[in-house]
Design a protein around this motif. Structure first.
Motif, mmCIF file in Angstrom:
data_model
loop_
_atom_site.group_PDB
_atom_site.id
_atom_site.type_symbol
_atom_site.label_atom_id
_atom_site.label_comp_id
_atom_site.label_asym_id
_atom_site.label_seq_id
_atom_site.Cartn_x
_atom_site.Cartn_y
_atom_site.Cartn_z
ATOM 1 N N GLU A 157 48.033 53.058 32.593
ATOM 2 C CA GLU A 157 46.815 52.581 31.970
ATOM 3 C C GLU A 157 47.177 51.644 30.819
ATOM 4 O O GLU A 157 48.022 51.958 29.996
ATOM 5 C CB GLU A 157 46.005 53.764 31.447
ATOM 6 C CG GLU A 157 44.620 53.400 31.025
ATOM 7 C CD GLU A 157 43.786 54.625 30.747
ATOM 8 O OE1 GLU A 157 43.310 54.730 29.610
ATOM 9 O OE2 GLU A 157 43.622 55.467 31.647
ATOM 10 N N GLY A 166 42.462 46.563 37.854
ATOM 11 C CA GLY A 166 41.920 47.896 38.109
ATOM 12 C C GLY A 166 40.792 47.778 39.104
ATOM 13 O O GLY A 166 40.673 46.776 39.807
ATOM 14 N N THR A 167 39.929 48.767 39.119
ATOM 15 C CA THR A 167 38.776 48.717 40.006
ATOM 16 C C THR A 167 37.726 47.801 39.392
ATOM 17 O O THR A 167 37.747 47.521 38.183
ATOM 18 C CB THR A 167 38.159 50.118 40.201
ATOM 19 O OG1 THR A 167 37.603 50.555 38.950
ATOM 20 C CG2 THR A 167 39.189 51.125 40.708
ATOM 21 N N GLU A 208 34.730 48.554 38.765
ATOM 22 C CA GLU A 208 33.997 49.327 37.771
ATOM 23 C C GLU A 208 34.760 49.392 36.450
ATOM 24 O O GLU A 208 34.178 49.252 35.374
ATOM 25 C CB GLU A 208 33.715 50.749 38.290
ATOM 26 C CG GLU A 208 32.776 50.796 39.478
ATOM 27 C CD GLU A 208 33.444 50.393 40.808
ATOM 28 O OE1 GLU A 208 34.686 50.495 40.950
ATOM 29 O OE2 GLU A 208 32.711 49.947 41.706
ATOM 30 N N GLN A 209 36.069 49.649 36.512
ATOM 31 C CA GLN A 209 36.878 49.701 35.296
ATOM 32 C C GLN A 209 36.856 48.363 34.564
ATOM 33 O O GLN A 209 36.685 48.305 33.349
ATOM 34 C CB GLN A 209 38.326 50.064 35.642
ATOM 35 C CG GLN A 209 38.524 51.477 36.102
ATOM 36 C CD GLN A 209 39.913 51.703 36.679
ATOM 37 O OE1 GLN A 209 40.480 50.834 37.346
ATOM 38 N NE2 GLN A 209 40.461 52.894 36.422
#
Length: 144
Positions: A1, A79-80, A82-83
């Protein structure tokens, strides 16, 4: 992350874009790479973080290879959807996708964020600033 807190003690330039961008993104990244060189040894105290607005195409490997062409120290974030939408929202970055397949284009906010050693946002640089402007402002933040 990927968290900006990881870079406390360094000045961070945060930018948003995508690896298939034809004009704005490579111009900005080239200016940042030149600015880092202008800083000489102080360039080690600067971290460029480039977050994609195109997670469908920009995986970690593609981001790494793309950014390494400008400067091997530049880090990419993906990332996704949404992220990344949450990250864009927190920084007020707009991004809109048009087209399909190989004709996809993504319009997005093109300013960069200058973040000081303590993690505070200190400046927004609109698109079009050259390496001298970045080196100047980063030097000021490094002196604090």
């Amino acid at each position: 992350e990927l968290r900006l807190s990881r870079f406390r003690g360094k000045v961070v330039v945060l930018a948003f874009g995508f690896t298939s961008c034809a004009n704005v993104c490579p111009t900005t990244l080239a200016a940042l790479a030149q600015a880092r060189k202008q800083l000489g040894a102080q360039g080690d105290e600067l971290q460029v973080v480039y977050v994609t607005v195109d997670p469908e195409r920009d995986d970690a490997l593609r981001m790494h290879e793309y950014l390494a062409r400008f400067d091997p120290t530049f880090l990419g974030g993906t990332g996704t959807e949404e992220q990344l939408a949450a990250v864009r929202k927190s920084y007020g970055i707009a991004a809109s996708k048009t087209g399909a397949g190989s004709d996809v284009s993504i319009g997005h906010s093109s300013f960069t964020f200058l973040i000081d050693r303590g993690g505070s946002l200190r400046a927004l640089m609109p698109y079009g600033h050259g390496p001298d402007d970045y080196a100047h402002d980063v030097k000021i933040l490094l002196q604090e």
